[in-house]
Design a protein around this motif. Structure first.
Motif, PDB file in Angstrom:
ATOM      1  N   LEU A  10     -49.283  25.656  14.862  1.00 40.95           N
ATOM      2  CA  LEU A  10     -48.943  24.682  15.899  1.00 40.95           C
ATOM      3  C   LEU A  10     -47.957  23.674  15.324  1.00 40.95           C
ATOM      4  CD1 LEU A  10     -49.791  23.707  18.840  1.00 40.95           C
ATOM      5  CD2 LEU A  10     -51.240  22.060  17.645  1.00 40.95           C
ATOM      6  N   PRO A  11     -46.779  23.437  15.976  1.00 43.68           N
ATOM      7  CA  PRO A  11     -45.853  22.403  15.493  1.00 43.68           C
ATOM      8  C   PRO A  11     -46.421  21.008  15.727  1.00 43.68           C
ATOM      9  CG  PRO A  11     -45.077  23.327  17.568  1.00 43.68           C
ATOM     10  CD  PRO A  11     -46.266  24.142  17.153  1.00 43.68           C
ATOM     11  N   LEU A  12     -46.096  20.076  14.821  1.00 43.29           N
ATOM     12  CA  LEU A  12     -46.590  18.704  14.911  1.00 43.29           C
ATOM     13  C   LEU A  12     -45.472  17.780  15.395  1.00 43.29           C
ATOM     14  CD1 LEU A  12     -48.582  18.589  11.551  1.00 43.29           C
ATOM     15  CD2 LEU A  12     -49.502  18.944  13.852  1.00 43.29           C
ATOM     16  N   GLU A  13     -45.878  16.714  16.070  1.00 42.34           N
ATOM     17  CA  GLU A  13     -44.918  15.738  16.581  1.00 42.34           C
ATOM     18  C   GLU A  13     -44.351  14.908  15.432  1.00 42.34           C
ATOM     19  OE1 GLU A  13     -43.885  15.210  19.651  1.00 42.34           O
ATOM     20  OE2 GLU A  13     -45.294  16.266  20.944  1.00 42.34           O
ATOM     21  N   THR A  14     -43.010  14.759  15.380  1.00 41.53           N
ATOM     22  CA  THR A  14     -42.370  13.928  14.355  1.00 41.53           C
ATOM     23  C   THR A  14     -42.154  12.514  14.886  1.00 41.53           C
ATOM     24  OG1 THR A  14     -40.210  14.718  15.098  1.00 41.53           O
ATOM     25  CG2 THR A  14     -41.257  15.910  13.284  1.00 41.53           C
ATOM     26  N   GLY A  15     -41.526  11.661  14.051  1.00 42.16           N
ATOM     27  CA  GLY A  15     -41.278  10.280  14.439  1.00 42.16           C
ATOM     28  C   GLY A  15     -42.485   9.427  14.148  1.00 42.16           C
ATOM     29  N   ASN A  16     -42.920   8.665  15.118  1.00 43.24           N
ATOM     30  CA  ASN A  16     -44.131   7.847  14.995  1.00 43.24           C
ATOM     31  C   ASN A  16     -45.101   8.254  16.097  1.00 43.24           C
ATOM     32  OD1 ASN A  16     -43.768   5.744  12.800  1.00 43.24           O
ATOM     33  ND2 ASN A  16     -41.831   5.526  13.941  1.00 43.24           N
TER      34      ASN A  16
END
Length: 605
Positions: A588-594
């Motif tokens: 599962l891809p993870l959300e980047t940024g904050n």
């Protein structure tokens, strides 16, 4: 450079290359087999069976919805023997007949289904959907006539379950009463022993002749659907090897190089009728030699264990050597092809710790000892010391075995509802999961507790035990399969006990912050894993690994069958199935940024 120096230089290079090549060849030489291969019951067609009826068919794949009892979908192909109907009953018998047999196979049951394996066509071993039953009886999976299994080792409907059976037939004329009863020497289901030496009523009537009973292997289905695959077996007869003209020679001193005794005179010699270290002396070299009489031609496997250097020679050729170790619990193997009849036999042993064991296996001959029972140094088993859960969860740090290796950084977590798991504190991932009782801690506390092993008391589900979060250039990039303790990219932030008494683990990978909480599902059917990953400004791509192993299939009910239907993953998120050199990952891809990614999924087995 002169001609002479050039030739010398060339000879050195050639010699170095030859040594390097020999060293490489030695390093790459395959380890000798620890057993002879099993015969395969072909499922390319039904030719191996006598008069199969229309209820039986071959399949390339099968699918069971565990929520729907007595249902199975069959995909065309071969390699799987399926009884796909819920109605009717049928018995399918092999053309192969057996007496003593070692049998291994995989089976799959639909919900509420049941079948029986009939050894010699008459001795039953029950297969039944007994998933999650707290206690088992003579009506449950693994029962034999009048004897319940020792524990419930069953998996969920629709998963492949592995069965190993050692069956010994009835014999007539072998005992004072005229017969010996048939029995299951050992039955292992999903890695746990569920039957140990229960005898069965003998149907033998001939008490005069020493004859072995034989009969077909039967597959009886009264309540389907069921499926079988990977059916393998070894059948045995009563032919055995023998040692003749056995002589012993005792030498002063002990030597790792067994050829040293060629330069020495024995302090005494003589004849013996048994193969045992007891004809020698403590701290002395013993040489036993004679003739090994073999009943049939074929491949033979030899196993040696000894408290000191030991070497087996047959016809002047080294077959097995323990390299000089004094670890008398460790077996060393060697194999060779031999003709029927006599062979020169030589066994050299440096007696440090008074243990010398030699076993052999041959065509239709089970592993049999050539040494006497008195020549083996027995290790007193540790007493059972069960860690009993008394109404609340427990956590135990220890070593634990995982896929044949000892993991030194594990934590075993047990819940009173009978859902347990082991977690690795370096890779931050679950290693094992099991239903039922918690752990046996005898090897942590008995005497010195040197092994420091905690042993699960249920049938374990092996999980990958590799890092669950990784920064990768793409979803198809290779996944890290290990993590070094001394150079880990992870930062351990410890764990805390939640209000239910179970731990939540905290760690970081660079800027990625992870909270990991495993707990029993509310319905008690598996482990729920709740993960929160916070990116904290991370810009590189990162992914979460839900599962990995053999083939991963997305099923019709939305769940995933992992590692060739070894366990299920049930989740509302939408991971991707990635194939990499024959292995599969559920990623599962993870959300980047904050941003924060919440991941919830169940492990069901």
């Amino acid at each position: 450079m002169t001609v002479r120096s050039f030739l010398l230089h060339s000879a050195i290079i050639v010699g170095m290359a030859a040594c390097s090549s020999a060293k490489k060849e030695k390093e790459e030489a395959p380890a000798p087999p620890e057993s002879l291969p099993m015969e395969v019951l072909s499922l390319d067609n039904l030719d191996a069976f006598a008069a199969p009826d229309n209820n039986w068919q071959l399949a390339g794949n099968v699918y069971v919805n565990r929520q729907q009892p007595q249902q199975m979908e069959v995909k065309e192909g071969k390699g799987i023997l399926a009884f796909a109907t819920a109605k009717g009953n049928s018995t399918l018998r092999t053309k192969m007949e057996h007496g003593d047999i070692d049998l291994e196979l995989d089976f799959m049951l639909s919900g509420q289904a049941g079948a029986t394996l009939l050894f010699q066509g008459k001795y039953p071993l029950q297969l039944k959907d007994s998933w999650l039953k707290d206690s088992v009886t003579v009506d449950d999976c693994g029962a034999v006539e009048g004897k319940a299994p020792l524990l419930n080792a069953c998996k969920a409907p629709g998963l492949w379950q592995h069965l190993e059976v050692k069956f010994r037939t009835a014999r007539s004329g072998y005992s004072a009463t005229g017969t010996t009863e048939a029995g299951f020497e050992r039955v292992v289901l999903n890695g746990r022993t569920i039957q140990q030496e229960p005898s069965l009523d003998s149907i033998t009537t001939d008490t005069l002749l020493k004859q072995v009973q034989t009969g077909p292997l039967g597959f009886l289905v009264k309540n389907g659907p069921v499926a079988f695959r990977n059916i393998r077996y070894k059948t045995y007869n009563d032919k055995r090897a023998a040692l003749t003209n056995l002589q012993y020679h005792v030498y002063k001193g002990v030597y790792k190089n067994h050829d040293t005794i060629k330069l020495l005179m024995p302090v005494r010699s003589g004849q013996t009728d048994s193969l045992t270290y007891r004809v020698g002396d403590k701290r002395a070299q013993l040489l036993l030699e004679g003739k090994l009489q073999l009943p049939v031609q074929g491949e033979y496997v030899f196993s040696i264990r000894a408290g000191g250097p030991i070497r087996l020679m047959i016809d002047g050729k080294e077959i097995a050597n323990n390299g000089g170790t004094r670890d008398y619990q460790r077996a060393f193997y060697g194999d060779t092809v031999l003709t029927a009849g006599p062979h020169d036999f030589q066994l050299s042993y440096a007696n440090y710790d008074e243990c010398m064991v030699l076993l052999y296996e041959g065509p239709h001959i089970p592993f049999t000892a050539l040494t006497t029972p008195a020549s083996e140094r027995l290790v007193e088993p540790s007493p059972s010391m069960e860690y009993v859960l008394k109404g609340e969860p427990a956590i135990q740090r220890s070593f634990i075995e995982h896929r044949g290796k000892v993991d030194a950084y594990s934590m075993s977590v047990g819940a009173p509802v009978g859902i347990n798991y082991a977690y690795d504190m370096v890779t931050y991932s679950p290693l094992l999961a099991w239903h039922g009782r918690y752990i046996d801690v005898a090897e942590m506390w008995h005497e010195r507790g040197e092994q420091q092993l905690a042993r699960p008391l249920g049938a374990t589900l092996d999980l990958a035990g590799i890092p669950c979060i990784a920064e990768l250039s793409s979803v198809k990039a290779p996944w890290p399969d290990s993590m070094r303790v001394d150079s880990s990219d992870y930062t351990n932030r410890g764990y805390m006990l939640r209000s239910d008494g179970l731990p939540m683990f905290f760690y970081t990978l660079h800027q990625w912050k992870v909270e990991d909480y495993l707990h029993p599902r509310q319905d008690g059917k598996g482990l729920q894993r709740d993960v929160t990953v916070t990116s904290n400004g991370a810009k590189d791509k990162a992914y979460w690994l839900l599962a990995s192993g053999g083939i991963i299939e997305k099923l019709a009910d939305g769940s995933y069958a992992v590692d060739d239907k070894n366990y299920y993953i049930e989740t509302a998120v939408k991971p991707e199935i990635v194939e990499d050199d024959g292995q599969y990952r559920l990623v599962l891809p993870l959300e980047t940024g904050n941003k924060t990614t919440d991941i919830h999924y169940s492990i069901i087995w």
